[in-house]
Write an enzyme that holds these catalytic residues in place. Sequence first.
Site, PDB file in Angstrom:
ATOM      1  N   ARG A  79       0.866  -1.183   0.000  1.00  0.00           N
ATOM      2  CA  ARG A  79       0.000   0.000   0.000  1.00  0.00           C
ATOM      3  C   ARG A  79       0.901   1.232   0.000  1.00  0.00           C
ATOM      4  NH1 ARG A  79      -3.341  -2.929  -1.454  1.00  0.00           N
ATOM      5  NH2 ARG A  79      -5.438  -3.319  -0.628  1.00  0.00           N
ATOM      6  N   HIS A 127      -0.882  -0.097  -9.923  1.00  0.00           N
ATOM      7  CA  HIS A 127      -1.500  -1.013  -8.947  1.00  0.00           C
ATOM      8  C   HIS A 127      -2.043  -2.279  -9.636  1.00  0.00           C
ATOM      9  CE1 HIS A 127      -3.533  -1.174  -4.726  1.00  0.00           C
ATOM     10  NE2 HIS A 127      -3.182  -2.388  -5.157  1.00  0.00           N
ATOM     11  N   GLU A 144      -4.090   7.297  -4.875  1.00  0.00           N
ATOM     12  CA  GLU A 144      -4.284   6.682  -6.197  1.00  0.00           C
ATOM     13  C   GLU A 144      -5.537   7.282  -6.822  1.00  0.00           C
ATOM     14  OE1 GLU A 144      -4.011   2.423  -5.905  1.00  0.00           O
ATOM     15  OE2 GLU A 144      -2.077   2.544  -4.906  1.00  0.00           O
TER      16      GLU A 144
HETATM   17  C1  DGY Z   1      -5.097  -6.340  -2.619  1.00  0.00           C
HETATM   18  O1  DGY Z   1      -5.703  -7.385  -2.814  1.00  0.00           O
HETATM   19  O2  DGY Z   1      -5.040  -5.807  -1.514  1.00  0.00           O
HETATM   20  C2  DGY Z   1      -4.432  -5.760  -3.796  1.00  0.00           C
HETATM   21  O3  DGY Z   1      -3.831  -4.551  -3.565  1.00  0.00           O
HETATM   22  C3  DGY Z   1      -5.408  -5.701  -4.935  1.00  0.00           C
HETATM   23  O4  DGY Z   1      -4.759  -6.183  -6.006  1.00  0.00           O
END
Ligand code: DGY
Length: 321
Positions: free
Chosen positions: A240, A287, A269
């Site tokens: 993240r 992402h 984002e």
């Molecule tokens: C998640 O699953 O947390 C990812 O970031 C999405 O691809």
Amino acid sequence: MTNTRPILYLSRLLPDPVMAIVRERFQLVQEPLDALPAPSALREGLSQADAAIVTLGDPIDAETIRVATRLKILANYAVGYNNIDLAAARQCGLIVTNTPDVLTDATADLTWALLLATARRVVEGDTLVRSGKWTGWSPTQLLGAEVTGKTLGIIGMGRIGQAVAQRAVGFRMRVRYHTRQSLATPSFPHEWEHRSLRDILEEADIVTIHTPLTPATHHLIGAHELAWMRPTAFVINTARGSIIDERALVDALKTGIIAGAGLDVYEQEPAPHQMLAQLKQVVLLPHIGSATLHARVQMGLVCLKNIHAVLEGRPAPNHVH
Ligand code: DGY
């Protein structure tokens, strides 16, 4: 004839194989679009549904949860669930689920793609060839960093961190990891050694982040921590964005405190810090850690499995607490 299928709110369009099952088994509040819903549309949709599938871009705050009075389950189409106010959900008796396991390999593979692309300047090479300005092979052109035999520092040693570590074997890398949880991990190969956060940052040639975003990991990597890294080191983030202080990262890159970064995730984002796009030692992805057709279909199926369980009065297999 009355329609007895449960009512589902989908905040985004999902891959076709998932949509086919959804359309067969549920009534949709509305046709989902391939775009984030406005907060008011999200609230409105959730307030009409028995079950919902939402994505990591949907902020589910206490007020949204409060108005979703008939909603029994919120299936987050992601393994991370930092977009949801879990305390508010718990208070309202709303079950929240996530999609672990099915995206582990896809995310670990993408981490390696980003790691190699950053260390070996893959994107710069692609840009050069496409530009028509490539003048041919040169002993000094686009010299990157050696990856094989180096030290990989992994922050967060859950499923994805471990899958990344397993892939390091082929590169004969030393794996050092940092995890805030129990150090007693007898199932890990003995070559993987636990380190403090500071030791990882000081020792590693490549640092890769795989910890969830929580209040404790927000800006875990800031100016101080970046200063502990080697000037030849790279940081990779497929977890993240807010785990790294993006402004501090830009400063560290501009001043040569670290050598480069490979990022799949950002603090805001879809708007990364504007300087990032100007730094050639940075590789930026939109992402796409879990973006294989296989993983994204499986994520949908996991959401549906959890929804069916809850609507049938059974425990949700991926209930997050
Ligand atoms: C998640 O699953 O947390 C990812 O970031 C999405 O691809």
